[in-house]
Motif scaffolding. Sequence first.
Motif, PDB file in Angstrom:
ATOM      1  N   SER A 111      43.483  84.286  -7.723  1.00  0.00           N
ATOM      2  CA  SER A 111      43.197  83.976  -9.118  1.00  0.00           C
ATOM      3  C   SER A 111      42.066  84.867  -9.626  1.00  0.00           C
ATOM      4  O   SER A 111      41.024  84.992  -8.968  1.00  0.00           O
ATOM      5  N   GLY A 112      42.287  85.454 -10.795  1.00  0.00           N
ATOM      6  CA  GLY A 112      41.296  86.374 -11.344  1.00  0.00           C
ATOM      7  C   GLY A 112      40.073  85.681 -11.897  1.00  0.00           C
ATOM      8  O   GLY A 112      39.019  86.298 -12.079  1.00  0.00           O
ATOM      9  N   CYS A 113      40.199  84.382 -12.184  1.00  0.00           N
ATOM     10  CA  CYS A 113      39.070  83.586 -12.673  1.00  0.00           C
ATOM     11  C   CYS A 113      39.420  82.118 -12.405  1.00  0.00           C
ATOM     12  O   CYS A 113      40.545  81.810 -11.988  1.00  0.00           O
ATOM     13  N   CYS A 117      44.643  90.828 -18.374  1.00  0.00           N
ATOM     14  CA  CYS A 117      43.800  89.719 -18.832  1.00  0.00           C
ATOM     15  C   CYS A 117      42.330  90.122 -18.810  1.00  0.00           C
ATOM     16  O   CYS A 117      41.808  90.563 -17.768  1.00  0.00           O
ATOM     17  N   ARG A 175      39.790  88.272 -18.842  1.00  0.00           N
ATOM     18  CA  ARG A 175      38.918  87.400 -18.046  1.00  0.00           C
ATOM     19  C   ARG A 175      38.918  87.759 -16.561  1.00  0.00           C
ATOM     20  O   ARG A 175      38.055  87.307 -15.817  1.00  0.00           O
ATOM     21  N   ALA A 176      39.911  88.515 -16.141  1.00  0.00           N
ATOM     22  CA  ALA A 176      40.094  88.740 -14.701  1.00  0.00           C
ATOM     23  C   ALA A 176      38.985  89.619 -14.134  1.00  0.00           C
ATOM     24  O   ALA A 176      38.596  90.624 -14.730  1.00  0.00           O
ATOM     25  N   CYS A 231      47.772  85.629 -10.443  1.00  0.00           N
ATOM     26  CA  CYS A 231      47.810  85.679 -11.908  1.00  0.00           C
ATOM     27  C   CYS A 231      47.909  87.136 -12.351  1.00  0.00           C
ATOM     28  O   CYS A 231      48.002  88.051 -11.535  1.00  0.00           O
ATOM     29  N   THR A 232      47.860  87.332 -13.646  1.00  0.00           N
ATOM     30  CA  THR A 232      48.100  88.662 -14.206  1.00  0.00           C
ATOM     31  C   THR A 232      47.115  89.705 -13.700  1.00  0.00           C
ATOM     32  O   THR A 232      47.478  90.839 -13.436  1.00  0.00           O
ATOM     33  N   ARG A 261      40.394  79.762 -14.151  1.00  0.00           N
ATOM     34  CA  ARG A 261      41.392  79.069 -14.987  1.00  0.00           C
ATOM     35  C   ARG A 261      42.705  78.778 -14.267  1.00  0.00           C
ATOM     36  O   ARG A 261      43.488  77.946 -14.712  1.00  0.00           O
ATOM     37  N   SER A 262      43.012  79.484 -13.240  1.00  0.00           N
ATOM     38  CA  SER A 262      44.165  79.154 -12.378  1.00  0.00           C
ATOM     39  C   SER A 262      45.498  79.189 -13.128  1.00  0.00           C
ATOM     40  O   SER A 262      46.347  78.323 -12.953  1.00  0.00           O
ATOM     41  N   CYS A 263      45.717  80.236 -13.937  1.00  0.00           N
ATOM     42  CA  CYS A 263      46.960  80.311 -14.717  1.00  0.00           C
ATOM     43  C   CYS A 263      48.216  80.362 -13.835  1.00  0.00           C
ATOM     44  O   CYS A 263      49.273  79.896 -14.235  1.00  0.00           O
TER      45      CYS A 263
HETATM   46  S1  SF4 Z   1      43.548  82.902 -14.102  1.00  0.00           S
HETATM   47 FE1  SF4 Z   1      41.931  83.825 -15.361  1.00  0.00          FE
HETATM   48  S2  SF4 Z   1      42.071  85.996 -14.915  1.00  0.00           S
HETATM   49 FE2  SF4 Z   1      43.990  85.098 -14.244  1.00  0.00          FE
HETATM   50  S3  SF4 Z   1      45.372  85.320 -15.999  1.00  0.00           S
HETATM   51 FE3  SF4 Z   1      44.395  83.286 -16.153  1.00  0.00          FE
HETATM   52  S4  SF4 Z   1      42.637  83.611 -17.480  1.00  0.00           S
HETATM   53 FE4  SF4 Z   1      43.285  85.623 -16.764  1.00  0.00          FE
END
Ligand code: SF4
Length: 449
Positions: A387-389, A357, A359-360, A351-352, A391-393
């Motif tokens: 994944s940074g959190c 982000c 949240r990461a 992810c980003t 949420r699994s974007c």
């Molecule tokens: S998975 Fe979490 S940390 Fe990664 S881009 Fe989505 S919200 Fe941000």
Amino acid sequence: MNHSLDAAVPRPSACPGLLRIVAARDGGICRIKLPGGRLDAAQARAIAAAATACAGGVLEATNRANLQIRGVLPGREAELIERLLAAGLGAASAGGDDVRNLMLSPAAGHDPQALADTRPLAAALLARLEGEPRWHALSPKFAVQLDGGEALAMLDHPHDLWLAALPGALAYAFGLAGCPPQQPGDAPALAAVPAAQAAELVFAMLELFLDCATPEQTRMRQLLETLPAAGLLARLRERHPQLELRQDAALAAWRRAPAAPLLRFGVQAQCEAGLRQVGAQAVLGRLDAAQLAALAGLSERHGDATLRLTPWQGVLLPNVPADAAAALAADLQNLGLLTDPAAPLARLVACTGQSGCARALAETKADARALAELLPAGAELPAVHLSGCPRSCASAQVAPYTLLATAPGRYRLLARDPGVAGFGRELADHLTIEQAAARLAAPCPEFPA
Ligand code: SF4
């Protein structure tokens, strides 16, 4: 497209859209939904120019075969939207932008193994989704899959409603909140409908969903918690007795033929003699404006001046003369895209991360690049998702292995396990990237192939 910026008032949502630029740590995000992932060369150039003029020039290929522009500059949002609308990238109506979530194979119409060409049906569905206000009440995440039986197909993303061509292509199987069944233990199709009634079935089901769901139930899986699929089907039969819905032993036993997702890399056959399609993956889903403009040029020089975005965050160039295909694959590689499925980066998604982000908990993309350097080239590496959190974007499905950030440079390692919810079974915690690479590269019975 058919509407001016003045008329283009998006509804409130946290999801980015073409008309709704959502703030992120690295600037605004503008998501451009592409019909069946299709983009022509002129549109690709327009996006590249807009991303350079109004943003930082960073683009992302999404796992829904769309494109998004990151880092939109403050005060440049209206100009960016105007440019994209002028390039014909808007929906048929402003309210229709969010609901253009129809997933096709990127090889639709060209795949030698396909049972049906889904493009005409897809065009009819999109025209009604975009143009009829009734459907604009659907969530921006509500998604429909139309599967023609192609070998190059993404079959792991759950969709609110899926339709899959049956052998003979005279009928479509369909199901709710899931994927076409592939394995013996998968949930079977709910029913089948003649191909001539497929569009009618889709809108009958969408109407039923909108009528039955509470305001909190924005996705099909939420509605099924209170109204099971059999109940929905019974209501569908009551409302639409003209639909020839079939449920029988043959349908219960039907399993979709296995897909071959690695066909997204390199030169591949088309059903048209003498033509090839050539695919490549963007490194960790990122493209820059210069790469997108160069892709437009390559599609004009070697192909039919169109690109298909893929759900693996890559591109496919169709209708390339066979004798030009190898040169095009080399050009894609020289452009910095991945054409070799054995490259470690080809199996990583991220992810980003912290730079984009809030949240990461880690810089996932930079860590993924570091991980790729440490993994052996050519190894039989399963897909790994950083994944940074939770949420699994970056991944709509659970990857075989997930590295879930716990702190800068530190990750939990989890293995997908059908018996364990979420990312799966925890194998280790607080790993550095070096430690994660060693665990992933080591042959070990805890790592299924
Ligand atoms: S998975 Fe979490 S940390 Fe990664 S881009 Fe989505 S919200 Fe941000």
